[in-house]
Design a protein around this motif. Structure first.
Motif, PDB file in Angstrom:
ATOM      1  N   MET A 151      46.040  62.492  49.693  1.00 51.91           N
ATOM      2  CA  MET A 151      46.779  61.691  48.354  1.00 51.91           C
ATOM      3  C   MET A 151      47.936  62.113  48.253  1.00 51.91           C
ATOM      4  SD  MET A 151      43.889  60.257  47.935  1.00 51.91           S
ATOM      5  CE  MET A 151      44.330  59.183  46.383  1.00 51.91           C
ATOM      6  N   GLN A 152      48.630  62.692  47.151  1.00 47.61           N
ATOM      7  CA  GLN A 152      49.560  63.028  46.974  1.00 47.61           C
ATOM      8  C   GLN A 152      50.200  64.430  47.569  1.00 47.61           C
ATOM      9  OE1 GLN A 152      47.475  63.259  44.743  1.00 47.61           O
ATOM     10  NE2 GLN A 152      48.275  63.954  42.755  1.00 47.61           N
ATOM     11  N   TYR A 153      49.593  65.005  48.531  1.00 53.45           N
ATOM     12  CA  TYR A 153      50.061  66.446  49.012  1.00 53.45           C
ATOM     13  C   TYR A 153      49.950  66.295  50.464  1.00 53.45           C
ATOM     14  CZ  TYR A 153      49.258  67.868  44.350  1.00 53.45           C
ATOM     15  OH  TYR A 153      49.256  68.306  42.951  1.00 53.45           O
ATOM     16  N   LEU A 154      50.981  67.043  51.140  1.00 56.13           N
ATOM     17  CA  LEU A 154      50.960  67.300  52.422  1.00 56.13           C
ATOM     18  C   LEU A 154      50.696  68.976  52.755  1.00 56.13           C
ATOM     19  CD1 LEU A 154      53.895  65.163  53.472  1.00 56.13           C
ATOM     20  CD2 LEU A 154      51.303  64.389  54.023  1.00 56.13           C
ATOM     21  N   PHE A 155      50.261  69.268  54.113  1.00 54.23           N
ATOM     22  CA  PHE A 155      49.897  70.846  54.249  1.00 54.23           C
ATOM     23  C   PHE A 155      50.767  71.074  55.568  1.00 54.23           C
ATOM     24  CE2 PHE A 155      46.763  69.038  51.734  1.00 54.23           C
ATOM     25  CZ  PHE A 155      46.221  70.160  50.779  1.00 54.23           C
ATOM     26  N   ASP A 156      51.502  71.941  55.911  1.00 53.53           N
ATOM     27  CA  ASP A 156      52.210  72.513  56.967  1.00 53.53           C
ATOM     28  C   ASP A 156      51.195  73.200  57.527  1.00 53.53           C
ATOM     29  OD1 ASP A 156      52.085  75.015  56.076  1.00 53.53           O
ATOM     30  OD2 ASP A 156      54.038  75.171  55.529  1.00 53.53           O
ATOM     31  N   GLU A 157      51.633  73.838  58.948  1.00 51.72           N
ATOM     32  CA  GLU A 157      50.672  74.544  59.808  1.00 51.72           C
ATOM     33  C   GLU A 157      50.051  75.820  59.384  1.00 51.72           C
ATOM     34  OE1 GLU A 157      53.185  76.210  63.178  1.00 51.72           O
ATOM     35  OE2 GLU A 157      54.956  75.528  61.792  1.00 51.72           O
ATOM     36  N   SER A 158      50.930  76.481  58.269  1.00 51.52           N
ATOM     37  CA  SER A 158      50.189  77.668  57.762  1.00 51.52           C
ATOM     38  C   SER A 158      49.137  77.203  56.470  1.00 51.52           C
ATOM     39  CB  SER A 158      51.346  78.269  57.070  1.00 51.52           C
ATOM     40  OG  SER A 158      51.906  77.957  56.180  1.00 51.52           O
ATOM     41  N   GLY A 159      49.046  76.049  56.004  1.00 52.08           N
ATOM     42  CA  GLY A 159      47.977  75.580  55.257  1.00 52.08           C
ATOM     43  C   GLY A 159      48.838  75.540  53.875  1.00 52.08           C
ATOM     44  N   ARG A 160      50.074  75.793  53.869  1.00 48.47           N
ATOM     45  CA  ARG A 160      51.051  75.511  52.459  1.00 48.47           C
ATOM     46  C   ARG A 160      50.740  74.197  52.170  1.00 48.47           C
ATOM     47  NH1 ARG A 160      56.935  77.513  51.328  1.00 48.47           N
ATOM     48  NH2 ARG A 160      57.024  76.543  48.961  1.00 48.47           N
TER      49      ARG A 160
END
Length: 477
Positions: free
Chosen positions: A88-97
């Motif tokens: 949805m309106q969120y993205l996540f980086d390789e660390s899960g942040r």
């Protein structure tokens, strides 16, 4: 001996200073981390956790990118993000942040990242048939073209599918020239329409123009209410279009192309009254009006199309980005009469109208309607713009807040009176906002405008968090 003790004392003092500085620096780092953690704790709750990532690190990807990909490809932020998941309106980086995405892949992911009602029909289609070619009959392209045509006014009901906005605009410009028999095109300074031969000519920023032959395009004054020479007087800017046609062409033109809100140019709205006045001038000169809806279309501005706010009906409408929620898809929609010009020769696009992409396109239309994303873009966009204007009253560096719906711009200046672009400050604040979990884009000729174009499922709570992060980042300049 005295010199020895003096030297020893100086060394001790220096060591003590360095120690204090080290302690102070460590303390500041800890303080910044505490602040970041405090901010991230206020990020609106979201019921999704991405699966663990086991792929290559961001550093490894950056190394391969430098070696194997075009050096012209830019990255955002001083330390580029390795984005591995989205919802949805969120993205996540390789660390899960988790990050609040206020850029949406450059105004592309209108329905939200990996929206299940887009993903599921695409998976079903790709399992059954991926690419039959449009020379065979297939329901996906027929159903989507019918649904898309129903969203447009008047006789705009013939659809040509492409893979991108550049391709769509190239085709529109060619059709205008074929239909009118004229070669001259008028576009607006600061506009962006693509990076191929014809569209690069229509684009009016030197940053995006290579030294190749670009003929037949005339660039009118930009009707920019903030930086333009006539302020918000749309009719005065329209007079410049009249002068260009009268003194720079035969008096007849192929067409006029413009964005309802300039995207790459820094989310610049057209001065009130400009488009309707220019429309009349263009029609008298025999030209076609081409509405570039690549960024502003598909409910982003609170209208389904950006041109709807200007009380005009185009002859040709081009679109891409939000049309497929991330799938490579573009389109040109025009009237049956104008569409007929392409029967004079062979025109074909191998991947235009691909079954998977058009399945995604139809799903996008259904999600926009089902979840009332157009209404949400209008409501949340107005709320966010109001909050940003309050921020402008607080911070001298904010020179202008503009845009419609969820296509908003915040221009930063180091001097409000002179409107001096605050380019370096824009980059710094973007980086700081990223650390607080908010991703925005930038644009404008000087790179000093925040481009805020989030997925249309953005909430008021998301808007509050974005404004808080921007406020804090500016305050700590």
């Amino acid at each position: 001996m005295m010199q020895f003790f003096t030297a020893k004392r100086s060394l001790q003092n220096a060591s003590a200073f360095l120690l204090r500085r080290c302690i102070s620096s460590t303390s500041q780092t800890a303080s910044v981390k505490d602040t970041t953690d405090e901010f991230l704790a206020r990020l609106p709750a979201f019921d999704y956790s991405p699966p663990p990532y086991s792929g290559p690190s961001g550093d490894e990807i950056l190394s391969k990118r430098k070696e194997f990909l075009s050096p012209s490809m830019p990255v955002l932020f001083r330390k580029p993000l390795n984005i591995v998941d989205g919802k949805m309106q969120y993205l996540f980086d390789e660390s899960g942040r988790r990050y609040l995405d206020a850029f949406a892949g450059i105004a592309v992911v209108n329905c939200g990242h990996c929206h299940p009602d887009v993903v599921e029909p695409v998976i079903n289609q790709i399992k059954r048939l991926q690419h039959p070619t449009v020379m065979y009959l297939n329901h996906a392209i027929a159903e989507f073209s019918e649904a898309l045509a129903s969203k447009l006014p008047g006789d705009l009901k013939v659809v040509f599918f492409t893979n991108s906005g550049t391709e769509a605009n190239e085709l529109a410009l060619m059709m205008a020239k074929l239909y009118t028999g004229c070669q001259d095109i008028v576009s607006i300074r600061n506009g962006y329409h693509g990076n191929a031969a014809g569209t690069m000519g229509a684009t009016a920023q030197s940053l995006w123009k290579f030294n190749v032959v670009q003929t037949g395009t005339h660039h009118a004054l930009n009707p920019d209410p903030y930086r333009g020479v006539f302020g918000s007087d749309g009719e005065k800017y329209a007079k410049d279009v009249q002068d260009l046609i009268q003194y720079g062409t035969t008096g007849h033109i192929a067409g006029f192309i413009c964005e309802a809100i300039q995207g790459v140019g820094g989310i610049v709205e057209l001065a009130p009254g400009y488009l309707s006045a220019t429309y009349d001038i263009v029609k008298k000169a025999g030209g076609l009006f081409i509405a570039d809806e690549v960024q502003s279309g598909f409910a982003r501005t609170g209208n389904f199309w950006g041109f709807e706010a200007h009380n005009v009906v185009p002859d040709i409408v081009t679109m891409a980005k939000g049309i497929g929620n991330g799938f490579p898809l573009g389109a040109v929609v025009t009237t049956p009469e104008i569409a007929g010009v392409l029967t004079r020769r062979c025109y074909f696009n191998t991947f235009g109208g691909n079954a998977v992409s058009t399945t995604a396109g139809l799903a996008v239309l259904k999600v926009i309607e089902k979840e009332k994303l157009q209404e949400n873009a209008s409501m949340v966009g107005s709320y966010l713009k109001g909050k940003l204007n309050q921020l402008k009253e607080k911070h001298e560096i904010i020179g202008d807040v503009r845009g419609r719906g969820l296509m908003l711009g915040v221009e930063l200046v180091s001097d409000r009176k002179l409107k001096t672009p605050a380019t370096a400050e824009t980059l710094h604040i973007m980086d700081q906002m990223k650390e607080l979990g908010v991703l925005v884009g930038k644009g404008g000729y000087f790179g000093n405008v925040f481009r805020i174009t989030p997925p249309l499922c953005f909430t008021k709570e998301d808007a509050d968090y974005l404004v808080e992060a921007m406020d804090y980042s500016i305050s700590k300049m």
